[in-house]
Design a protein around this motif. Structure first.
Motif, PDB file in Angstrom:
ATOM      1  N   THR A  21     -55.507 -44.305  23.313  1.00 40.90           N
ATOM      2  CA  THR A  21     -54.632 -45.112  22.350  1.00 40.90           C
ATOM      3  C   THR A  21     -54.233 -46.384  22.958  1.00 40.90           C
ATOM      4  O   THR A  21     -53.949 -47.252  22.439  1.00 40.90           O
ATOM      5  CB  THR A  21     -53.699 -44.413  21.699  1.00 40.90           C
ATOM      6  OG1 THR A  21     -54.002 -43.284  21.320  1.00 40.90           O
ATOM      7  CG2 THR A  21     -52.231 -44.774  20.789  1.00 40.90           C
TER       8      THR A  21
ATOM      9  N   TYR B  47     -54.512 -49.938  21.737  1.00 37.28           N
ATOM     10  CA  TYR B  47     -53.277 -50.765  20.703  1.00 37.28           C
ATOM     11  C   TYR B  47     -53.485 -51.937  21.844  1.00 37.28           C
ATOM     12  O   TYR B  47     -53.304 -53.770  21.457  1.00 37.28           O
ATOM     13  CB  TYR B  47     -52.358 -50.065  21.040  1.00 37.28           C
ATOM     14  CG  TYR B  47     -51.027 -50.763  20.770  1.00 37.28           C
ATOM     15  CD1 TYR B  47     -50.114 -50.936  19.818  1.00 37.28           C
ATOM     16  CD2 TYR B  47     -50.318 -51.729  21.870  1.00 37.28           C
ATOM     17  CE1 TYR B  47     -48.879 -51.454  19.181  1.00 37.28           C
ATOM     18  CE2 TYR B  47     -48.792 -52.625  21.823  1.00 37.28           C
ATOM     19  CZ  TYR B  47     -49.211 -52.301  20.342  1.00 37.28           C
ATOM     20  OH  TYR B  47     -47.679 -53.500  19.639  1.00 37.28           O
TER      21      TYR B  47
ATOM     22  N   GLU C 266     -55.829 -49.348  13.166  1.00 40.33           N
ATOM     23  CA  GLU C 266     -54.898 -48.481  12.287  1.00 40.33           C
ATOM     24  C   GLU C 266     -55.174 -47.479  12.415  1.00 40.33           C
ATOM     25  O   GLU C 266     -54.611 -46.527  12.700  1.00 40.33           O
ATOM     26  CB  GLU C 266     -54.069 -49.474  10.936  1.00 40.33           C
ATOM     27  CG  GLU C 266     -53.725 -50.397  11.575  1.00 40.33           C
ATOM     28  CD  GLU C 266     -51.858 -50.189  12.157  1.00 40.33           C
ATOM     29  OE1 GLU C 266     -51.296 -48.483  12.182  1.00 40.33           O
ATOM     30  OE2 GLU C 266     -51.652 -50.402  13.482  1.00 40.33           O
ATOM     31  N   PRO C 267     -57.080 -47.098  11.583  1.00 42.17           N
ATOM     32  CA  PRO C 267     -57.111 -46.162  11.097  1.00 42.17           C
ATOM     33  C   PRO C 267     -57.685 -45.217  12.513  1.00 42.17           C
ATOM     34  O   PRO C 267     -57.117 -43.880  12.719  1.00 42.17           O
ATOM     35  CB  PRO C 267     -58.046 -46.249  10.244  1.00 42.17           C
ATOM     36  CG  PRO C 267     -58.254 -47.676  10.026  1.00 42.17           C
ATOM     37  CD  PRO C 267     -57.220 -47.819  10.514  1.00 42.17           C
ATOM     38  N   THR C 268     -57.866 -45.777  13.451  1.00 37.63           N
ATOM     39  CA  THR C 268     -58.099 -44.954  14.447  1.00 37.63           C
ATOM     40  C   THR C 268     -56.935 -44.731  15.319  1.00 37.63           C
ATOM     41  O   THR C 268     -56.716 -43.367  16.071  1.00 37.63           O
ATOM     42  CB  THR C 268     -59.243 -46.318  15.841  1.00 37.63           C
ATOM     43  OG1 THR C 268     -60.105 -46.823  15.364  1.00 37.63           O
ATOM     44  CG2 THR C 268     -59.761 -45.411  16.952  1.00 37.63           C
TER      45      THR C 268
ATOM     46  N   SER D  88     -51.704 -34.563  17.875  1.00 35.79           N
ATOM     47  CA  SER D  88     -50.636 -33.764  17.591  1.00 35.79           C
ATOM     48  C   SER D  88     -51.519 -32.466  17.034  1.00 35.79           C
ATOM     49  O   SER D  88     -51.183 -30.951  17.388  1.00 35.79           O
ATOM     50  CB  SER D  88     -50.372 -34.136  16.179  1.00 35.79           C
ATOM     51  OG  SER D  88     -49.777 -35.362  15.715  1.00 35.79           O
TER      52      SER D  88
ATOM     53  N   GLN E  21     -53.644 -40.062  17.032  1.00 37.18           N
ATOM     54  CA  GLN E  21     -52.345 -39.373  16.921  1.00 37.18           C
ATOM     55  C   GLN E  21     -52.999 -38.315  16.104  1.00 37.18           C
ATOM     56  O   GLN E  21     -52.130 -37.002  16.581  1.00 37.18           O
ATOM     57  CB  GLN E  21     -51.150 -40.158  16.279  1.00 37.18           C
ATOM     58  CG  GLN E  21     -50.419 -41.984  16.879  1.00 37.18           C
ATOM     59  CD  GLN E  21     -49.923 -41.301  18.083  1.00 37.18           C
ATOM     60  OE1 GLN E  21     -50.495 -41.588  19.126  1.00 37.18           O
ATOM     61  NE2 GLN E  21     -49.476 -39.968  18.594  1.00 37.18           N
ATOM     62  N   GLU E  22     -53.187 -38.363  15.231  1.00 37.49           N
ATOM     63  CA  GLU E  22     -53.800 -36.227  14.543  1.00 37.49           C
ATOM     64  C   GLU E  22     -54.231 -36.411  15.190  1.00 37.49           C
ATOM     65  O   GLU E  22     -53.450 -34.968  15.226  1.00 37.49           O
ATOM     66  CB  GLU E  22     -54.663 -36.658  13.399  1.00 37.49           C
ATOM     67  CG  GLU E  22     -54.658 -35.980  12.420  1.00 37.49           C
ATOM     68  CD  GLU E  22     -55.590 -36.460  11.407  1.00 37.49           C
ATOM     69  OE1 GLU E  22     -56.413 -35.749  11.164  1.00 37.49           O
ATOM     70  OE2 GLU E  22     -54.995 -37.602  10.424  1.00 37.49           O
TER      71      GLU E  22
ATOM     72  N   ARG F 156     -54.720 -44.151  14.085  1.00 38.32           N
ATOM     73  CA  ARG F 156     -53.627 -42.745  13.435  1.00 38.32           C
ATOM     74  C   ARG F 156     -54.834 -40.842  13.679  1.00 38.32           C
ATOM     75  O   ARG F 156     -54.261 -40.423  14.024  1.00 38.32           O
ATOM     76  CB  ARG F 156     -53.848 -43.367  11.850  1.00 38.32           C
ATOM     77  CG  ARG F 156     -52.593 -43.423  10.935  1.00 38.32           C
ATOM     78  CD  ARG F 156     -52.323 -43.745   9.616  1.00 38.32           C
ATOM     79  NE  ARG F 156     -53.779 -44.373   9.393  1.00 38.32           N
ATOM     80  CZ  ARG F 156     -53.976 -45.682   8.789  1.00 38.32           C
ATOM     81  NH1 ARG F 156     -52.812 -46.712   8.587  1.00 38.32           N
ATOM     82  NH2 ARG F 156     -54.888 -45.788   8.139  1.00 38.32           N
ATOM     83  N   SER F 157     -55.815 -41.886  13.585  1.00 33.28           N
ATOM     84  CA  SER F 157     -56.735 -40.776  14.077  1.00 33.28           C
ATOM     85  C   SER F 157     -56.339 -39.988  15.510  1.00 33.28           C
ATOM     86  O   SER F 157     -56.656 -38.673  15.586  1.00 33.28           O
ATOM     87  CB  SER F 157     -58.369 -41.221  13.937  1.00 33.28           C
ATOM     88  OG  SER F 157     -59.530 -40.505  14.399  1.00 33.28           O
TER      89      SER F 157
END
Length: 196
Positions: A172, A176, A39-41, A50, A46-47, A43-44
């Motif tokens: 990603t 996943y 999850e942290p990976t 962005s 996706q950040e 999120r990182s």
């Protein structure tokens, strides 16, 4: 947060204008050592996507501005060169011309050779300066070269940013998919967490 020692070494590669390269994940299990890091990976990633998308939009805007500015600079430079040639070719003859006041409004003018010593150039922010013809030509040529170089850099940066976004999207998906495989293995082994 993920344990930093379990990750592959982070590279600090950048393009010529300092945009960092996205991490390429060759082996997901080397990058993510446990399911707790997934999850942290993600999120990182996706950040970072962005951030790259934000840079892409700004670079596109800057490139569009340059694409609009370059024809104006070229047109002005051509006019300065025309005035210079005209003055040298016919030093005693007035120049009869029509000049644009607005998009659809023109005025007729007669310009004497003595008045062709300098030109007035808009510099932006409602500022106009008088330049001798030679100085105006040199300044406009430098501005044109700089604008074309900046546009080439924008296009190069856009290509680089798109590559980084694609790299992160693939990373990603790989993380996943690795997580899905790990969950299936745990479920098959009877260790699965029914709440997830």
């Amino acid at each position: 947060m993920a344990d930093s020692k379990s990750k592959a070494p982070v590279t600090t590669q950048t393009n010529p204008r300092g945009i960092p390269a996205a991490p390429f994940i060759d082996n997901v299990s080397d990058y993510v050592s446990s399911r707790d890091e997934v999850e942290p990976t993600l999120r990182s990633f996706q950040e970072m996507i962005s951030k790259y998308q934000f840079m892409e939009v700004n670079t596109q805007r800057r490139g569009q501005g340059l694409r609009e500015k370059i024809p104006d600079i070229k047109k002005t430079l051509e006019m300065v060169r025309f005035l210079k040639l005209r003055k040298e070719a016919n030093p005693d003859t007035d120049l009869e011309t029509n000049f644009e006041l607005n998009d659809t409004l023109y005025a007729r003018a007669s310009v004497s050779p003595a008045e062709m010593e300098e030109v007035y150039l808009w510099l932006g922010a409602n500022v106009m300066l008088a330049y001798p013809l030679d100085e105006a030509e040199k300044m406009l040529a430098e501005k044109l070269t700089a604008a074309e170089s900046s546009l080439a850099h924008c296009e190069e940066d856009l290509e680089f940013l798109r590559e980084q976004i694609t790299t992160l999207e693939v990373a990603t998906a790989r993380v996943y998919n690795w997580d899905v495989v790990q969950r299936r293995k745990e479920k098959a082994d009877g260790k699965g967490d029914d709440t997830k």
